[in-house]
Write a protein that holds these residues in place. Structure first.
Motif, PDB file in Angstrom:
ATOM      1  N   GLU A   1       0.840  -1.195   0.000  1.00 60.78           N
ATOM      2  CA  GLU A   1       0.000   0.000   0.000  1.00 60.78           C
ATOM      3  C   GLU A   1       0.873   1.243   0.000  1.00 60.78           C
ATOM      4  N   LEU A   2       0.363   2.306  -0.587  1.00 61.29           N
ATOM      5  CA  LEU A   2       1.070   3.581  -0.600  1.00 61.29           C
ATOM      6  C   LEU A   2       1.031   4.236   0.775  1.00 61.29           C
ATOM      7  N   THR A   3       2.128   4.846   1.164  1.00 58.64           N
ATOM      8  CA  THR A   3       2.148   5.695   2.346  1.00 58.64           C
ATOM      9  C   THR A   3       1.560   7.060   1.965  1.00 58.64           C
ATOM     10  N   PRO A   4       1.288   7.932   2.930  1.00 58.77           N
ATOM     11  CA  PRO A   4       0.830   9.286   2.573  1.00 58.77           C
ATOM     12  C   PRO A   4       1.796   9.985   1.615  1.00 58.77           C
ATOM     13  N   ALA A   5       3.111   9.764   1.798  1.00 58.24           N
ATOM     14  CA  ALA A   5       4.079  10.366   0.878  1.00 58.24           C
ATOM     15  C   ALA A   5       3.938   9.769  -0.521  1.00 58.24           C
ATOM     16  N   GLY A   6       3.677   8.453  -0.580  1.00 56.44           N
ATOM     17  CA  GLY A   6       3.470   7.816  -1.875  1.00 56.44           C
ATOM     18  C   GLY A   6       2.234   8.333  -2.568  1.00 56.44           C
ATOM     19  N   GLU A   7       1.161   8.550  -1.807  1.00 55.66           N
ATOM     20  CA  GLU A   7      -0.066   9.122  -2.374  1.00 55.66           C
ATOM     21  C   GLU A   7       0.198  10.510  -2.935  1.00 55.66           C
ATOM     22  N   LEU A   8       1.048  11.282  -2.241  1.00 60.95           N
ATOM     23  CA  LEU A   8       1.369  12.629  -2.707  1.00 60.95           C
ATOM     24  C   LEU A   8       2.181  12.588  -3.994  1.00 60.95           C
ATOM     25  N   LEU A   9       3.097  11.623  -4.095  1.00 64.06           N
ATOM     26  CA  LEU A   9       3.945  11.526  -5.274  1.00 64.06           C
ATOM     27  C   LEU A   9       3.196  10.991  -6.488  1.00 64.06           C
ATOM     28  N   LEU A  10       2.170  10.169  -6.268  1.00 65.11           N
ATOM     29  CA  LEU A  10       1.526   9.429  -7.355  1.00 65.11           C
ATOM     30  C   LEU A  10       1.062  10.309  -8.519  1.00 65.11           C
TER      31      LEU A  10
END
Length: 311
Positions: A56-65
């Motif tokens: 699963e994406l972390t909050p940082a991953g969601e921001l980068l997506l």
């Protein structure tokens, strides 16, 4: 930050699995994991949470997506445009269209003219709700989109040209409304049955809901549909009242054999109850093919506008 790192990041984010992402990317899983780890180290944060069952994406991953999607899409577009310019590859036009039966503009004819003038350009067309196509423009997935939204309703960064406005009308079963004389208010129209409305996310639904609010009517409906021609069928069968663009009733009248029952079309008293149609693009990302296609939309004339029919 390397482009391949972002591609691997997107593969994992889409697949939610490192093994499947590696297979999709045609690399070894260990190599993909190593590259994603390098990206995380460069950014100084974890991008994924790994569990025994999924990723699963972390909050940082969601921001980068969304940024990663735009960057990768822009890079692919730049490569394609350069290859096209150098004569190594055909150009490509990614075009989004609202349902043609709900448009007062014949958008098929400009596409035909564009293809005749540029047969080497490959054309990909998607039919989606207006909100999805606007999102596609923002993410670099579309070059141009014809949407049921007015220019002042669009997010910043996109440019639009209003190419038509189509009045909304009420479609009512003829058995109960044959002697009725329009134009009608929305309250008068909805006395003849429940509202048959468009699916959420469509541009037309937005403008129908706005008209209902202006009339002091809480937006609600018994039927919600994505296929606009079915709405006329339901209204003709006495299942409710459809509030639709006038162009839609023209298409239904031209194809009357497929409509069960009979119906009447009434103008509405609300002059603001219209369905705007705009051509939208991102000036920072539009391809050469997209810019050329805009020229053909600018050339719309009376032959490209649907003639009214009475039923």
């Amino acid at each position: 930050m390397e482009l391949r790192h972002l591609r691997y990041f997107l593969a994992v984010a889409d697949q939610k699995n490192f093994t499947r992402a590696a297979e999709q990317s045609f690399v070894a899983q260990s190599a993909l994991s190593q590259q994603v780890s390098r990206l995380e180290k460069e950014l100084g944060t974890r991008l994924f949470v790994r569990t025994s069952h999924s990723v699963e994406l972390t909050p940082a991953g969601e921001l980068l997506l969304p940024h990663a999607r735009r960057i990768v899409a822009d890079a692919a577009r730049a490569q394609a445009e350069m290859r096209s310019h150098l004569g190594l590859e055909k150009g490509h036009l990614n075009l989004g269209l609202i349902q043609t039966s709900a448009s007062p503009i014949d958008v098929v004819r400009p596409i035909s003219r564009f293809h005749e003038a540029h047969p080497e350009i490959e054309i990909s067309i998607v039919n989606q709700p207006s909100t999805e196509m606007v999102d596609g423009l923002q993410h670099g997935l579309l070059d141009v989109a014809v949407v049921g939204v007015s220019p002042d309703e669009l997010p910043e960064g996109l440019e639009a040209r209003l190419i038509a406005t189509d009045p909304l009308v009420a479609v009512i079963d003829a058995d109960v409304s044959r002697k009725l004389v329009g134009p009608l208010t929305l309250r008068q129209a909805l006395k003849f049955g429940p509202l048959i409305n468009f699916a959420p996310g469509t541009g037309i639904r937005l403008h129908v809901d706005e008209a209902l609010k202006r009339a002091g009517i809480e937006p609600s409906s018994v039927f919600e549909m994505s296929q606009v021609t079915d709405m006329v069928r339901f209204a003709a069968m006495g299942l409710g009242v459809a509030i639709v663009p006038h162009a839609l009733t023209i298409h239904a009248a031209a194809d009357a054999a497929d409509v069960e029952g009979d119906y009447c079309v009434f103008e509405l008293r609300d002059p603001l109850a219209v369905h705007p149609v705009s051509v939208v693009f991102d000036p920072a990302r539009i391809s050469a093919a997209g810019r050329r296609f805009l020229d053909f939309l600018d050339g719309l004339d009376g032959l490209d506008r649907l003639d009214g029919l009475e039923r």
